[in-house]
Design a protein around this motif. Structure first.
Motif, PDB file in Angstrom:
ATOM      1  N   PHE A   5     -52.781  -0.343  -0.002  1.00  0.00           N
ATOM      2  CA  PHE A   5     -52.232  -1.519   0.677  1.00  0.00           C
ATOM      3  C   PHE A   5     -53.317  -2.155   1.536  1.00  0.00           C
ATOM      4  O   PHE A   5     -54.095  -1.455   2.194  1.00  0.00           O
ATOM      5  CB  PHE A   5     -51.048  -1.164   1.589  1.00  0.00           C
ATOM      6  CG  PHE A   5     -50.476  -2.378   2.280  1.00  0.00           C
ATOM      7  CD1 PHE A   5     -49.443  -3.086   1.694  1.00  0.00           C
ATOM      8  CD2 PHE A   5     -51.028  -2.854   3.465  1.00  0.00           C
ATOM      9  CE1 PHE A   5     -48.948  -4.254   2.292  1.00  0.00           C
ATOM     10  CE2 PHE A   5     -50.542  -4.019   4.067  1.00  0.00           C
ATOM     11  CZ  PHE A   5     -49.498  -4.703   3.478  1.00  0.00           C
ATOM     12  N   ILE A   8     -54.479  -9.556   4.943  1.00  0.00           N
ATOM     13  CA  ILE A   8     -55.445 -10.488   5.542  1.00  0.00           C
ATOM     14  C   ILE A   8     -54.671 -11.613   6.203  1.00  0.00           C
ATOM     15  O   ILE A   8     -53.648 -12.068   5.683  1.00  0.00           O
ATOM     16  CB  ILE A   8     -56.445 -11.001   4.483  1.00  0.00           C
ATOM     17  CG1 ILE A   8     -57.431 -11.999   5.104  1.00  0.00           C
ATOM     18  CG2 ILE A   8     -55.733 -11.621   3.283  1.00  0.00           C
ATOM     19  CD1 ILE A   8     -58.623 -12.322   4.220  1.00  0.00           C
ATOM     20  N   GLN A   9     -55.153 -12.048   7.360  1.00  0.00           N
ATOM     21  CA  GLN A   9     -54.450 -13.079   8.126  1.00  0.00           C
ATOM     22  C   GLN A   9     -54.796 -14.491   7.643  1.00  0.00           C
ATOM     23  O   GLN A   9     -55.968 -14.771   7.392  1.00  0.00           O
ATOM     24  CB  GLN A   9     -54.869 -13.017   9.592  1.00  0.00           C
ATOM     25  CG  GLN A   9     -54.560 -11.711  10.262  1.00  0.00           C
ATOM     26  CD  GLN A   9     -54.709 -11.849  11.764  1.00  0.00           C
ATOM     27  OE1 GLN A   9     -53.941 -12.555  12.430  1.00  0.00           O
ATOM     28  NE2 GLN A   9     -55.709 -11.205  12.311  1.00  0.00           N
ATOM     29  N   ALA A  22     -63.779  -6.855   2.467  1.00  0.00           N
ATOM     30  CA  ALA A  22     -62.432  -6.542   1.980  1.00  0.00           C
ATOM     31  C   ALA A  22     -62.087  -7.206   0.644  1.00  0.00           C
ATOM     32  O   ALA A  22     -62.004  -6.547  -0.391  1.00  0.00           O
ATOM     33  CB  ALA A  22     -61.406  -6.940   3.045  1.00  0.00           C
ATOM     34  N   GLN A 107     -59.778  -4.446  19.854  1.00  0.00           N
ATOM     35  CA  GLN A 107     -59.463  -5.813  19.421  1.00  0.00           C
ATOM     36  C   GLN A 107     -58.524  -6.499  20.418  1.00  0.00           C
ATOM     37  O   GLN A 107     -58.655  -7.688  20.682  1.00  0.00           O
ATOM     38  CB  GLN A 107     -58.851  -5.793  18.018  1.00  0.00           C
ATOM     39  CG  GLN A 107     -58.794  -7.178  17.400  1.00  0.00           C
ATOM     40  CD  GLN A 107     -58.730  -7.106  15.882  1.00  0.00           C
ATOM     41  OE1 GLN A 107     -59.521  -6.437  15.227  1.00  0.00           O
ATOM     42  NE2 GLN A 107     -57.768  -7.782  15.315  1.00  0.00           N
ATOM     43  N   TYR A 126     -49.639  -5.751  18.041  1.00  0.00           N
ATOM     44  CA  TYR A 126     -50.221  -6.078  16.731  1.00  0.00           C
ATOM     45  C   TYR A 126     -50.510  -4.843  15.870  1.00  0.00           C
ATOM     46  O   TYR A 126     -50.131  -4.786  14.700  1.00  0.00           O
ATOM     47  CB  TYR A 126     -51.497  -6.895  17.007  1.00  0.00           C
ATOM     48  CG  TYR A 126     -52.321  -7.310  15.828  1.00  0.00           C
ATOM     49  CD1 TYR A 126     -52.415  -8.653  15.464  1.00  0.00           C
ATOM     50  CD2 TYR A 126     -53.047  -6.391  15.088  1.00  0.00           C
ATOM     51  CE1 TYR A 126     -53.195  -9.043  14.393  1.00  0.00           C
ATOM     52  CE2 TYR A 126     -53.820  -6.773  14.019  1.00  0.00           C
ATOM     53  CZ  TYR A 126     -53.900  -8.103  13.673  1.00  0.00           C
ATOM     54  OH  TYR A 126     -54.672  -8.477  12.605  1.00  0.00           O
ATOM     55  N   ASP A 133     -46.841  -2.262   8.128  1.00  0.00           N
ATOM     56  CA  ASP A 133     -47.265  -2.830   6.826  1.00  0.00           C
ATOM     57  C   ASP A 133     -47.672  -1.704   5.875  1.00  0.00           C
ATOM     58  O   ASP A 133     -47.271  -1.659   4.713  1.00  0.00           O
ATOM     59  CB  ASP A 133     -48.514  -3.709   6.978  1.00  0.00           C
ATOM     60  CG  ASP A 133     -48.315  -4.924   7.868  1.00  0.00           C
ATOM     61  OD1 ASP A 133     -47.161  -5.312   8.097  1.00  0.00           O
ATOM     62  OD2 ASP A 133     -49.346  -5.476   8.335  1.00  0.00           O
ATOM     63  N   ILE A 134     -48.514  -0.848   6.407  1.00  0.00           N
ATOM     64  CA  ILE A 134     -49.147   0.185   5.582  1.00  0.00           C
ATOM     65  C   ILE A 134     -48.148   1.289   5.219  1.00  0.00           C
ATOM     66  O   ILE A 134     -48.037   1.706   4.069  1.00  0.00           O
ATOM     67  CB  ILE A 134     -50.330   0.798   6.368  1.00  0.00           C
ATOM     68  CG1 ILE A 134     -51.385  -0.276   6.641  1.00  0.00           C
ATOM     69  CG2 ILE A 134     -50.918   1.991   5.629  1.00  0.00           C
ATOM     70  CD1 ILE A 134     -52.429   0.137   7.678  1.00  0.00           C
ATOM     71  N   VAL A 142     -56.391   2.300   2.338  1.00  0.00           N
ATOM     72  CA  VAL A 142     -56.321   0.959   2.919  1.00  0.00           C
ATOM     73  C   VAL A 142     -57.727   0.366   2.950  1.00  0.00           C
ATOM     74  O   VAL A 142     -58.532   0.718   3.815  1.00  0.00           O
ATOM     75  CB  VAL A 142     -55.714   1.017   4.339  1.00  0.00           C
ATOM     76  CG1 VAL A 142     -55.587  -0.375   4.929  1.00  0.00           C
ATOM     77  CG2 VAL A 142     -54.357   1.712   4.321  1.00  0.00           C
ATOM     78  N   VAL A 144     -60.394  -1.861   4.037  1.00  0.00           N
ATOM     79  CA  VAL A 144     -60.636  -2.771   5.170  1.00  0.00           C
ATOM     80  C   VAL A 144     -62.104  -2.719   5.586  1.00  0.00           C
ATOM     81  O   VAL A 144     -62.833  -1.804   5.202  1.00  0.00           O
ATOM     82  CB  VAL A 144     -59.791  -2.372   6.412  1.00  0.00           C
ATOM     83  CG1 VAL A 144     -58.336  -2.767   6.259  1.00  0.00           C
ATOM     84  CG2 VAL A 144     -59.919  -0.882   6.719  1.00  0.00           C
ATOM     85  N   ASP A 147     -64.196  -3.082  11.284  1.00  0.00           N
ATOM     86  CA  ASP A 147     -63.519  -3.473  12.525  1.00  0.00           C
ATOM     87  C   ASP A 147     -62.057  -3.015  12.577  1.00  0.00           C
ATOM     88  O   ASP A 147     -61.440  -3.076  13.634  1.00  0.00           O
ATOM     89  CB  ASP A 147     -63.613  -4.993  12.731  1.00  0.00           C
ATOM     90  CG  ASP A 147     -62.930  -5.784  11.631  1.00  0.00           C
ATOM     91  OD1 ASP A 147     -62.739  -5.240  10.520  1.00  0.00           O
ATOM     92  OD2 ASP A 147     -62.567  -6.944  11.874  1.00  0.00           O
ATOM     93  N   GLN A 148     -61.501  -2.571  11.448  1.00  0.00           N
ATOM     94  CA  GLN A 148     -60.095  -2.144  11.440  1.00  0.00           C
ATOM     95  C   GLN A 148     -59.931  -0.633  11.586  1.00  0.00           C
ATOM     96  O   GLN A 148     -58.820  -0.105  11.495  1.00  0.00           O
ATOM     97  CB  GLN A 148     -59.400  -2.625  10.154  1.00  0.00           C
ATOM     98  CG  GLN A 148     -59.341  -4.132  10.021  1.00  0.00           C
ATOM     99  CD  GLN A 148     -58.604  -4.773  11.176  1.00  0.00           C
ATOM    100  OE1 GLN A 148     -57.532  -4.329  11.580  1.00  0.00           O
ATOM    101  NE2 GLN A 148     -59.184  -5.824  11.747  1.00  0.00           N
ATOM    102  N   GLY A 181     -71.389  -3.732   3.275  1.00  0.00           N
ATOM    103  CA  GLY A 181     -70.584  -4.928   3.525  1.00  0.00           C
ATOM    104  C   GLY A 181     -69.437  -4.714   4.486  1.00  0.00           C
ATOM    105  O   GLY A 181     -68.673  -5.635   4.742  1.00  0.00           O
ATOM    106  N   VAL A 184     -70.368  -7.352   8.142  1.00  0.00           N
ATOM    107  CA  VAL A 184     -71.287  -8.474   7.939  1.00  0.00           C
ATOM    108  C   VAL A 184     -71.456  -9.147   9.299  1.00  0.00           C
ATOM    109  O   VAL A 184     -70.483  -9.386  10.008  1.00  0.00           O
ATOM    110  CB  VAL A 184     -70.707  -9.468   6.896  1.00  0.00           C
ATOM    111  CG1 VAL A 184     -71.614 -10.677   6.737  1.00  0.00           C
ATOM    112  CG2 VAL A 184     -70.504  -8.765   5.554  1.00  0.00           C
TER     113      VAL A 184
END
Ligand code: TYM
Length: 329
Positions: A5, A8-9, A22, A107, A126, A133-134, A142, A144, A147-148, A181, A184
């Protein structure tokens, strides 16, 4: 088959960072795994959005994800708000997440420093919505960007805590962070990650930037005062460019260093710009075609949501039952 899963926003056009960290990897997983991908519109409400923009960007992102290679015959693609169980499970999980753990999320700290006039409860919670979601899809992996990672740890902690009290309800998900990657960096301040909310548009490449714009932004990229294209500690700008070039061309770092030995930064930056423009060209072209076909897009996200509701509904009902909530008969 394992479950994948990711989300993306729809807050603007994705950057090269979103792509390399991602989106680019999502289609690669569909052969091997049962993949579910979502445009997480509810998450984007934590920052004030202009309604017409949000609507346009959400549809545009569905098209863009398809253009990146997500195949709706193989993967589920849906819009988060079409599946009510996300908000519902988030509420349950909120009651099993501590104020202290959410206060530690970097974050949240960054975003509340950036928008001091709108530190809303949604922004604070958040990561709990992200956990919902997951967990709803019993995801194993997952994919990602780096940063996640902290949000992923929270999702694992909350799932483990819930399972510890009520028995096996959720599968414990693993972050799947690409070797290359995953982070970045900004083209203007290479110690910072590339972000579309940067006030300087030269700092990021957008997936829909045209070839000239991409080339111009790379030519202006901030590097260092040396002249050697080598990957080394302290050369943040060059390291970032080498990493980007290496991913889009499939060349290894030593191959890249060898290719540009004795050449200046100018040549190198032009080569990176050209390679990125070329890599994004098919995405841009397919996107433009898809966007003309609104009925097809609607068909994809409507069917995606139908299937997602069935899967998510099962997990949600299981969680409710374990908690002692009376299920509707
Ligand atoms: P979002 O929408 O900010 O970003 C989408 C994905 O892009 C990655 N990313 C990057 N990767 C490398 N370099 C960068 N500079 C860069 N910038 C962004 C992000 O790590 C992310 O994978 N909270 C998530 C959305 C979300 C989600 C989820 C993700 C909501 N629910 C459930 C996974 C599973 C976010 O804000 O991503």
């Amino acid at each position: 088959k394992k479950n994948v899963f990711s989300g993306i926003q729809p807050t603007g056009i994705p950057t090269l960072g979103n792509y390399l960290g991602a989106m680019r990897n999502w289609p690669l997983l569909q052969e091997e795994y049962h993949c579910i991908y979502s445009v997480v519109d509810l998450h984007s409400l934590t920052v004030r959005q202009e309604p017409a923009n949000l609507r346009r960007q959400t549809l545009s992102l569905v098209a863009l994800l398809l253009a990146c290679g997500i195949n709706p015959e193989k993967s589920l693609l849906f819009i988060q708000s079409h599946v009510p169980a996300h908000a519902e499970l988030a509420w349950l999980l909120n009651c099993y997440t501590q104020f202290g753990e959410l206060s530690r999320m970097t974050q949240f700290k960054d975003k509340s420093a950036k928008h001091p006039d709108n530190i809303n409860a949604g922004l604070f919670c958040y990561p709990v919505l992200m956990a919902a979601d997951i967990l709803l899809y019993q995801a194993d992996l997952v994919p990602v960007g780096a940063d996640q990672k902290q949000h992923m740890e929270l999702a694992r902690d909350v799932a483990g805590r819930f399972n510890g009290i009520y028995g096996d309800v959720f599968r414990i998900p693993e972050p799947y962070i690409p070797k290359d990657g995953a982070r970045v960096m900004s083209l203007q301040e290479p110690a910072k990650k590339m972000s579309k909310s940067d006030e300087n548009p030269n700092a990021y490449i957008l997936l829909l930037d045209d070839a000239d714009t991409i080339l111009r932004k790379f030519r202006r990229a901030v590097t260092d005062s040396e002249a050697e294209v080598v990957c080394r500690e302290g050369k943040d700008g060059i390291n970032n460019l080498i990493s980007i070039y290496s991913i889009v061309t499939g060349k290894t770092v030593p191959e890249v260093e060898h290719e540009f030995a004795g050449k200046g930064y100018g040549d190198f930056k032009t080569a990176v710009g050209e390679a990125v423009a070329e890599a994004l060209r098919p995405v841009r072209e397919t996107y433009a075609d898809l966007l003309k076909n609104k009925d097809y897009l609607a068909d994809v996200y409507t069917k995606g949501a139908e299937k997602a509701r069935a899967i998510a509904g099962r997990t949600y009902a299981k969680a409710c039952k374990k908690l002692g909530l009376v299920l509707p008969q």
